[in-house]
Design an enzyme around this catalytic site. Structure first.
Site, PDB file in Angstrom:
ATOM      1  N   CYS A  31     -24.105  -4.505 -55.649  1.00  0.00           N
ATOM      2  CA  CYS A  31     -25.689  -4.411 -56.356  1.00  0.00           C
ATOM      3  C   CYS A  31     -25.713  -5.072 -57.750  1.00  0.00           C
ATOM      4  O   CYS A  31     -24.814  -5.536 -58.094  1.00  0.00           O
ATOM      5  CB  CYS A  31     -25.854  -2.874 -56.601  1.00  0.00           C
ATOM      6  SG  CYS A  31     -25.727  -1.849 -55.351  1.00  0.00           S
ATOM      7  N   TYR A 170     -23.819  -0.563 -41.912  1.00  0.00           N
ATOM      8  CA  TYR A 170     -23.116   0.041 -43.265  1.00  0.00           C
ATOM      9  C   TYR A 170     -22.847   1.673 -43.130  1.00  0.00           C
ATOM     10  O   TYR A 170     -23.807   2.068 -42.957  1.00  0.00           O
ATOM     11  CB  TYR A 170     -24.255  -0.194 -44.285  1.00  0.00           C
ATOM     12  CG  TYR A 170     -23.909   0.395 -45.901  1.00  0.00           C
ATOM     13  CD1 TYR A 170     -22.564  -0.121 -46.304  1.00  0.00           C
ATOM     14  CD2 TYR A 170     -24.556   1.299 -46.484  1.00  0.00           C
ATOM     15  CE1 TYR A 170     -22.358   0.109 -47.525  1.00  0.00           C
ATOM     16  CE2 TYR A 170     -24.340   1.687 -47.759  1.00  0.00           C
ATOM     17  CZ  TYR A 170     -23.351   1.176 -48.410  1.00  0.00           C
ATOM     18  OH  TYR A 170     -22.953   1.614 -49.596  1.00  0.00           O
ATOM     19  N   HIS A 173     -19.461   4.616 -48.815  1.00  0.00           N
ATOM     20  CA  HIS A 173     -19.933   5.114 -49.978  1.00  0.00           C
ATOM     21  C   HIS A 173     -20.790   6.278 -49.977  1.00  0.00           C
ATOM     22  O   HIS A 173     -21.519   6.732 -50.786  1.00  0.00           O
ATOM     23  CB  HIS A 173     -20.889   3.964 -50.751  1.00  0.00           C
ATOM     24  CG  HIS A 173     -20.177   2.789 -51.100  1.00  0.00           C
ATOM     25  ND1 HIS A 173     -20.472   1.499 -50.555  1.00  0.00           N
ATOM     26  CD2 HIS A 173     -18.729   2.616 -51.786  1.00  0.00           C
ATOM     27  CE1 HIS A 173     -19.509   0.495 -50.949  1.00  0.00           C
ATOM     28  NE2 HIS A 173     -18.725   1.215 -51.677  1.00  0.00           N
ATOM     29  N   ASP A 266     -14.572   3.546 -55.192  1.00  0.00           N
ATOM     30  CA  ASP A 266     -14.402   2.360 -54.551  1.00  0.00           C
ATOM     31  C   ASP A 266     -14.395   1.387 -55.832  1.00  0.00           C
ATOM     32  O   ASP A 266     -13.469   0.475 -55.903  1.00  0.00           O
ATOM     33  CB  ASP A 266     -15.477   1.828 -53.699  1.00  0.00           C
ATOM     34  CG  ASP A 266     -15.417   0.619 -52.755  1.00  0.00           C
ATOM     35  OD1 ASP A 266     -14.022   0.466 -52.768  1.00  0.00           O
ATOM     36  OD2 ASP A 266     -16.217   0.095 -52.643  1.00  0.00           O
TER      37      ASP A 266
END
Ligand code: ADP
Ligand code: SF4
Length: 693
Positions: A31, A170, A173, A266
């Site tokens: 991001c 995906y 997370h 992470d």
């Protein structure tokens, strides 16, 4: 310099399904706070990474549909064909440097509130969304599942149209629909998408198959998967269902991008985890699949990278933060310029850009996020615009960066530091518990400066105004930093706190200078970033009884933005540090402090042999003010520029200090564009429409 053959292995091409990466350096999706709002800035940023040698350069999360709308966070979007040109720009920028462009298409499921689109969030079962918000996600029926598969497929086709080479599925997370379907605790369906493992993995498998069928002829299909959620038996574990997923789907994707969940684990900061900490969870993945594996670990050491590949842990060295701190890391390894690698310090200021929806920024790399807006390149800088010499006073992060960037422009630079040690606050803070890697801000710059014949460093040189005037430099940067205040004035108190003139009141500077309070200690944290919590830890490590008092409703409140708040709260609790929130210190005297608990509105006394006050800082601006007060003397001395940079300008973060130091050097003898005149990406794609008469 020719490449050292020891590192050849890092530059081998690696096949990923139908495409081939030119080396093993892989910028995983990350991001950036810009997302769909700044496509040109992002294209430039990602293009610089490709130029720096990353063979694969990925987007951030890219939403596929308004039912998974992440606003107010700015991520990418491929909701419709209208979004294709913006992303195509990035793919083009990456291709211009012979790298592969990867796109992480995804649906947020129960991790977005859909504030902007006002659609109802989707989930395998009826559940509140994962953030504290009065929003529930609704259970998807079969037609919703069919819709989701179609949206994902259409987004993959759009990504292909935008010329991406690698297209993600995906499941990581704790942020996407296929992940939520996998998680037993969130999926209590009784149809073929819930219940046993086979059913919970079904949607992930189907989406992988759909994506391959849609775009697999030309694009590689990558699966980003969190092999361990780090919450024990309640979640996916790397020796349980995490491993089962990899075994079951082993050959289905063209590439495995493996990590741990959530983002705060992470992307843990260096205060909590060291380089390579994910390996314990991911090192087995390659033994289960023949497909290439990419993993992250804030890797910056070339030898460690080689050993990861040779020992069969990873095929690609994945990086988000190391690629932000040094977009040219691969090139520097290739060219044997190891000392030039600007290592990430693991502070997560970059993450805070995402949390504040603003341009990506980095403590180590001042050009990050300014590639398009200011035209800053991490490795190139304009040659000097005059033969003026440059004097920089103060060798903290601002002064070091100013000297380095001005030196790179070819100026004759003189850097004077009052102390023996260079680095200013960075050197002192790096000695605090958990912050040793922050010393890299100093080390990298001092190493670069030490080989520059045009930069002269003077230690033990506290300069006065007369010294500066006598020096005869054309440009002067005052980088004298700031000091913590001891009177308690800050956000919460506009006036000094009674009793704070007591010698038993200590500032962070006092503690960093080696002074120790008597216990019990009250740390008054009205700063809300890391310092209060770190000093509480420090006092505790001396065996003192410690209470942290803060007006915020959680300790170290701003560190929510650096993903550290949960880790800090846990550490304080586990070290036996008492935390009093929503409270302020109102006075100190004899052997106790008075605190006001804001919620009941009552006061009480806490026993205290000493106070550590962490409220605000004051610039060391005496030198600047004396010089600025006498313009005629500046003129006489031949000083054409006098500027304050870093904390003396306004106390802020280390990231702001390196940025202002860099900016000072860029702006020397150059046309300075006012902030209001910088290019902006205005929403001007469509003609303006009126709905009123
Ligand atoms: P910043 O974050 O803005 O770089 P720091 O506080 O980290 O600020 O660093 C400021 C540095 O300036 C310190 O190392 C300090 O010793 C040095 N300094 C302060 N005043 C003078 C001075 N008059 N002459 C030379 N160095 C100074
Ligand atoms: Fe690393 Fe900090 Fe830069 Fe992020 S901001 S890339 S953590 S140095």
């Amino acid at each position: 310099m020719a490449r050292d053959p020891r590192y050849d292995i890092l530059f081998e091409p690696v096949r990923i399904g139908p495409v081939t990466a030119r080396n093993r350096f892989y910028q995983v999706p990350h991001c950036n706070g810009m997302g769909w709002t700044q496509p040109q800035a992002l294209a430039e940023l990602r293009g610089v990474k490709a130029e720096g040698g990353w063979a694969v350069v990925s987007t951030e999360e890219v939403e596929i549909h308004p039912t998974g709308d992440c606003e107010p966070f700015h991520e990418g979007r491929l909701w419709s064909d209208a979004d294709v040109p913006a992303l195509a720009l990035m793919a083009e920028a990456v291709h211009a440097h012979n790298s592969l462009a990867a796109v992480e298409i995804m649906h947020h499921g129960a991790s977005s509130a859909n504030w902007s689109s006002r659609e109802m969030p989707l989930a395998p079962s009826h559940r509140p969304i994962i953030y504290y918000a009065p929003v529930q996600a609704r259970r998807m029926d079969k037609s919703d599942i069919a819709d989701f598969r179609r949206w994902h497929r259409e987004a993959a086709l759009r990504a292909k149209k935008a010329d991406f080479d690698v297209i993600y599925v995906y499941a990581s997370h704790d942020l996407s629909l296929p992940m939520h379907f996998l998680q037993a605790r969130k999926n209590d369906r009784i149809d073929e998408y819930g219940g046993n493992f086979e059913n919970r993995v079904r949607l992930l498998r189907e989406v992988l198959e759909d994506t391959r069928e849609a775009v697999g002829d030309r694009c590689a299909v990558a699966l980003r998967f969190a092999v361990d959620e780090m919450i024990g038996a309640d979640g996916i574990t790397s020796d349980g269902e995490g491993r089962d997923v990899v075994e079951r789907l082993a050959e289905l994707p063209d590439l495995w991008d493996v990590n741990v969940s959530t983002w705060s684990n992470d992307s843990a900061t260096s205060r909590f985890q060291k380089e390579g900490y994910q390996e314990d969870f991911t090192r087995w993945v390659k033994s289960v699949t023949t497909k290439p594996v990419v993993g992250v670990g804030r890797y910056t050491s070339p030898d460690r990278m080689v050993s990861l590949v040779k020992s069969g842990v990873l095929d690609f060295i994945g990086a988000a933060r190391p690629s932000i701190a040094d977009p040219f890391l691969p090139k520097k390894i290739e060219e044997g310029r190891f000392d030039e690698i600007r290592e990430c310090i693991g502070c997560n200021m970059c993450v805070s850009s995402d949390y504040t929806n603003t341009n990506l920024r980095c403590t180590q790399n001042p050009t990050m996020g300014e590639e398009w807006r200011r035209g800053w390149h991490p490795e190139r800088i304009a040659p000097k615009g005059s033969d003026h010499t440059v004097l920089v006073v103060g060798a903290g992060p601002a002064g070091l960066e100013a000297a380095l960037a001005a030196g790179r422009r070819g100026y004759e630079v003189h850097l004077a530091e009052a102390g023996t040690e260079l680095g200013g606050r960075v050197s002192r803070e790096a000695r605090l518990p958990g912050l040793s890697e922050w010393g890299r801000v100093r080390d990298w710059r001092v190493t670069q400066l030490s080989v520059m014949p045009n930069v002269h460093i003077y230690r033990d040189s506290p300069l006065t105004a007369e010294d500066v005037l006598a020096f005869g430099a054309g440009h002067v940067a005052i980088a004298t930093g700031a000091e913590w205040r001891r009177d308690g004035v800050g956000r919460d108190h506009g006036a000094p706190i009674p009793g704070f003139d007591d010698p038993r009141v200590f500032t962070p500077d006092d503690l960093m200078n080696g002074k120790r309070p008597e216990g019990p200690v009250v740390v008054f944290d009205d700063d809300h970033y890391y310092m209060g919590g770190v000093l509480a830890e420090l006092c505790r490590s001396w065996g003192l009884e410690v209470t942290l008092v803060t007006p915020a409703n959680i300790p170290s409140a701003w560190t929510v933005n650096t993903l550290e708040q949960g880790h800090i709260a846990k550490r304080l609790a586990r070290q036996g540090i008492a935390v009093v929130t929503s409270a302020t210190v109102t006075s100190f005297g004899t052997d106790s402090v008075e605190i006001l608990d804001y919620l009941p509105g009552t006061t009480r006394r806490l026993k205290a042999g000493g106070i550590v006050t962490v409220t605000a800082r004051l610039p060391r601006e005496g030198l600047y003010e004396e010089l600025a007060a006498a313009p005629e003397k500046l003129e006489e001395a031949g000083i054409s520029t006098l500027r304050r940079i870093g904390d003396v300008y306004a106390p802020s973060t280390i990231q702001a200090a390196t940025y202002w130091g860099h900016r000072f050097a860029r702006e020397l003898d150059a046309e300075v564009v006012a902030a209001e005149d910088l290019p902006r990406e205005l929403p001007q794609a469509a003609p303006l429409r009126r709905h009123w008469a």
